[in-house]
Design a protein around this motif. Structure first.
Motif, PDB file in Angstrom:
ATOM      1  N   GLU A  45       0.812  -1.221   0.000  1.00  0.00           N
ATOM      2  CA  GLU A  45       0.000   0.000   0.000  1.00  0.00           C
ATOM      3  C   GLU A  45       0.842   1.267   0.000  1.00  0.00           C
ATOM      4  O   GLU A  45       0.346   2.363  -0.297  1.00  0.00           O
ATOM      5  N   LEU A  46       2.156   1.118   0.329  1.00  0.00           N
ATOM      6  CA  LEU A  46       3.030   2.293   0.310  1.00  0.00           C
ATOM      7  C   LEU A  46       3.198   2.867  -1.093  1.00  0.00           C
ATOM      8  O   LEU A  46       3.659   3.992  -1.247  1.00  0.00           O
ATOM      9  N   SER A  47       2.830   2.094  -2.113  1.00  0.00           N
ATOM     10  CA  SER A  47       2.945   2.614  -3.480  1.00  0.00           C
ATOM     11  C   SER A  47       2.029   3.811  -3.688  1.00  0.00           C
ATOM     12  O   SER A  47       2.308   4.679  -4.516  1.00  0.00           O
ATOM     13  N   VAL A  48       0.924   3.838  -2.939  1.00  0.00           N
ATOM     14  CA  VAL A  48      -0.025   4.956  -3.089  1.00  0.00           C
ATOM     15  C   VAL A  48      -0.294   5.665  -1.767  1.00  0.00           C
ATOM     16  O   VAL A  48      -0.844   6.766  -1.752  1.00  0.00           O
ATOM     17  N   ALA A  49       0.070   5.022  -0.646  1.00  0.00           N
ATOM     18  CA  ALA A  49      -0.219   5.621   0.661  1.00  0.00           C
ATOM     19  C   ALA A  49       0.565   6.912   0.839  1.00  0.00           C
ATOM     20  O   ALA A  49       1.730   7.015   0.454  1.00  0.00           O
ATOM     21  N   GLY A  50      -0.080   7.906   1.429  1.00  0.00           N
ATOM     22  CA  GLY A  50       0.578   9.189   1.661  1.00  0.00           C
ATOM     23  C   GLY A  50       1.564   9.112   2.806  1.00  0.00           C
ATOM     24  O   GLY A  50       1.173   8.870   3.950  1.00  0.00           O
ATOM     25  N   GLN A 105       5.577   6.831  -5.078  1.00  0.00           N
ATOM     26  CA  GLN A 105       5.488   6.861  -6.536  1.00  0.00           C
ATOM     27  C   GLN A 105       4.931   8.197  -7.018  1.00  0.00           C
ATOM     28  O   GLN A 105       5.377   8.729  -8.036  1.00  0.00           O
ATOM     29  N   ASP A 106       3.954   8.730  -6.280  1.00  0.00           N
ATOM     30  CA  ASP A 106       3.433  10.053  -6.648  1.00  0.00           C
ATOM     31  C   ASP A 106       4.515  11.117  -6.519  1.00  0.00           C
ATOM     32  O   ASP A 106       4.603  12.037  -7.349  1.00  0.00           O
ATOM     33  N   ALA A 107       5.330  11.006  -5.476  1.00  0.00           N
ATOM     34  CA  ALA A 107       6.396  11.992  -5.288  1.00  0.00           C
ATOM     35  C   ALA A 107       7.381  11.955  -6.441  1.00  0.00           C
ATOM     36  O   ALA A 107       7.819  13.008  -6.937  1.00  0.00           O
ATOM     37  N   TYR A 108       7.720  10.746  -6.891  1.00  0.00           N
ATOM     38  CA  TYR A 108       8.640  10.671  -8.032  1.00  0.00           C
ATOM     39  C   TYR A 108       7.962  11.173  -9.303  1.00  0.00           C
ATOM     40  O   TYR A 108       8.593  11.844 -10.132  1.00  0.00           O
ATOM     41  N   GLY A 109       6.671  10.869  -9.445  1.00  0.00           N
ATOM     42  CA  GLY A 109       5.939  11.396 -10.594  1.00  0.00           C
ATOM     43  C   GLY A 109       5.918  12.913 -10.592  1.00  0.00           C
ATOM     44  O   GLY A 109       6.026  13.548 -11.652  1.00  0.00           O
TER      45      GLY A 109
END
Length: 629
Positions: free
Chosen positions: A535-540, A550-554
């Motif tokens: 869940e860390l792939s999308v968890a804030g 992943q959002d941060a790298y995006g």
């Protein structure tokens, strides 16, 4: 009295000078920086006689250079803007390619690791799946280090280019100062004639200097030009010039600063005041793109290491043991100023990922108070605490302990800059990946109410009583005891925390219903911790819980891409403006071969007519001589 022969000779000399100037123009049609020249002629004053006043011919006043100061200023400004955009864009495009790489970039590596975690969650006891996870995690750390190494190479290249730019600027400044001296001398010898070629050479050098750094000019009465840079520092004054230099940054010796080398051996840092030109573009690239991109990459690496290690610590491996750290990463880097006089010690740790920013900081001591300043914005950052080990300063997710600083001392705090380059795998045995949780819950089969207990999570893996069995018994409609003690209030769905474990009970338990929290003995098929890691792939975990890794790298890819597009658009616009300015200047000062050819014919005919005047004067003289024979 008027002299026809003298008048004709004056015409010959004047038109010969005009022909020479026209030929000079044609010969220099392709000479860089050359300004078209023309001969200014005027009528000679008539000679006073008893008869009518008749002019005595023509005279050459001077050779004038066709030059427009306003258009030249536009070219200088356009050169400065283009120089900045060109150097910035060349490096920005490389950063954009690095972060957005679909084969070796960090983004695909993150996705590969989370896919491998999901595979372990699907079959927690599978050693091949665990092996594949460790392999993808190791590959990801290599991608972090590889990208960080590329950033370091760019930093080194920026340093080399800054050093070369400073050397070029010094060389141009010396040449301009020399020309200033020669121009002033030439004007002193002949005040009526400008040294046109020297002026053209100097203007060409000033334009070249504008391409290296933004500047302002001020022309003096003797024809010399003073040049100012930065916050008004004098680079050239008359026939003298100052020099720029490079020195290691007072905090980080691997980063070069630009200094103004004044008299008396004093060097004044001017890095932050230099704008425009190739040098300004290099400094802007480092400050506006390279440093933030490096910090963002380090922030993601820090978040990955701390969150996975935290979940590992709260999990259970395939051997039934508590999980060990999965990654290691270097913490905040603290750099003391080379100008410090005290024996100060500063220790910084990351206390809250959610508050961690992309900024670096400077910690100052004014003799009474410690002041934390955001290095990017220059604004003071509020701090809590007192700076001691028991009560550290707190700011932007950091805890800062300070001692021994003298008045005026400074320390640079870089929370994440070293994280990506130091990120490494510490977990080598696939069986030690903690896919399970060390606790489990269950409801007594004899319960008569509708109460349901959740599977439970670990909130503090370091609690020594984490796996101690706890029995929750409802002693009333809205109260329960733990191991027969206490009367705790029950609220449907509220979290209950016992010995580092957290769970919820929902529904309506009856009095006497019991629920158990116990060690997850033999839980080899448990995948709850693996699911939590997935869940860390999308968890804030960053930006106040709003941004996942992943959002941060995006966002990093998007920010770099957006900035690069803006810089490329600016480069295109500045190139167009420069071309327009140069064309306008060329239209005014440049040589037009068609016009020069027409002038050549005009001056040739005028020369021939002046020669005819001399021929007539000769005929008249011969007639006069014959009459006296």
């Amino acid at each position: 009295m008027p002299d026809l022969l003298s008048t004709g000779v004056s015409g010959l000399l004047a038109f010969r000078a005009a022909l020479d100037a026209t030929g000079h123009n044609i010969a220099n049609v392709n000479t860089p920086g050359y300004s078209r020249q023309s001969v200014n002629i005027s009528s000679r004053l008539p000679v006073a006689t008893d008869g009518p006043l008749i002019g005595s011919g023509v005279q050459v006043d001077n050779v004038q250079r066709t030059f427009n100061e306003f258009l030249a200023g536009e070219v200088r400004l356009s050169m400065s803007s283009f120089g900045r955009m060109n150097s910035f864009a060349a490096l920005a495009n490389r950063v954009d390619s690095l972060v957005a790489d679909t084969t070796s970039g960090v983004g695909p590596g993150l996705q590969d690791m989370f896919d491998s975690i999901q595979a372990v969650a699907d079959d927690p006891a599978s050693l091949p799946a665990r092996d594949a996870l460790l392999g993808s995690a190791e590959a990801l750390t290599e991608r972090f280090r590889g990208l960080s190494s590329s950033y370091d190479q760019l930093e080194s290249e920026v340093n080399d280019r800054v050093r070369d730019s400073v050397s070029t600027i010094n060389g141009i400044a010396t040449a301009i100062a020399d020309l200033n001296g020669r121009i002033a001398l030439a004007r002193g010898v002949n005040a009526n004639q400008e040294p046109n070629e020297l002026l053209d050479q100097r203007e060409l050098l000033i334009q070249e200097l504008s391409g290296m750094i933004a500047l302002t000019t001020n022309e003096q009465t003797d024809g010399s030009i003073n040049i100012f840079i930065g916050n008004g520092q004098t680079l050239v004054i008359g026939s003298q010039n100052a020099e720029l230099g490079t020195v290691p940054n007072q905090f980080d010796p691997t980063s070069l600063d630009v200094v103004y080398q004044g008299g008396g051996g004093t060097d004044s840092p001017i890095t932050t005041s230099l704008v425009g030109g190739a040098l300004g573009g290099l400094l802007d690239f480092r400050r506006e793109m390279l440093d933030p991109a490096r910090n963002e990459l380090g922030r993601i690496a820090t978040a990955m290491s701390l969150t996975f290690n935290e979940l590992q610590a709260g999990g259970m491996d395939l051997n039934g043991l508590p999980g060990t750290d999965m990654f290691s990463v270097e913490g905040p880097r603290i750099l003391g100023s080379s100008q410090n006089t005290g024996a100060g010690v500063v220790d910084v740790t990351i206390s809250d990922l959610n508050d961690l920013t992309l900024s670096d900081y400077t910690l100052l001591y004014d003799g009474a108070n410690h002041i934390l300043v955001d290095s990017q914005s220059g604004q003071a950052v509020p701090m809590g605490g007192s700076g001691t080990a028991l009560d550290p300063y707190t700011a932007d997710g950091l805890e800062i302990v300070v001692s021994g600083m003298a008045a005026g001392d400074q320390f640079r705090i870089e929370p994440t800059v070293a994280a990506a380059s130091s990120l490494a795998m510490t977990l080598e045995d696939p069986s030690e990946f903690a896919a399970a949780l060390p606790i489990r819950t269950e409801a007594d089969g004899a319960n008569t109410g509708s109460g349901i207990i959740s599977a439970g999570t670990v909130v503090d893996g370091s609690d020594p009583n984490l796996q101690t069995t706890s029995v929750i018994e409802f002693t009333g409609p809205n109260t329960y005891s733990i191991n027969g003690a206490g009367a705790f209030a029950y609220t449907d769905g509220d979290p209950i925390t016992i010995n580092g474990a957290e769970f919820t009970i929902s529904g309506t338990p009856d009095v006497g219903d019991t629920f158990t929290l116990e060690a997850n003995t033999g839980g080899f098929g448990d995948n709850r911790n693996a699911l939590a890691m997935g869940e860390l792939s999308v968890a804030g975990v960053l930006d106040g819980g709003r941004t996942g890794m992943q959002d941060a790298y995006g966002q990093l890819v998007a920010r770099v891409g957006s900035s690069t597009r803006q810089i490329n658009a600016g480069l295109e616009a500045s190139s167009m403006l420069l071309n327009n300015a140069q064309e306008l200047q060329a239209g005014t000062s440049g040589v037009n071969l068609d016009e020069e050819a027409a002038r050549m014919i005009q001056y040739q005919q005028s020369y021939q007519a002046a020669a005819q005047i001399i021929n007539v004067a000769d005929t008249l003289f011969q007639t006069l001589i014959s009459s006296f024979r």
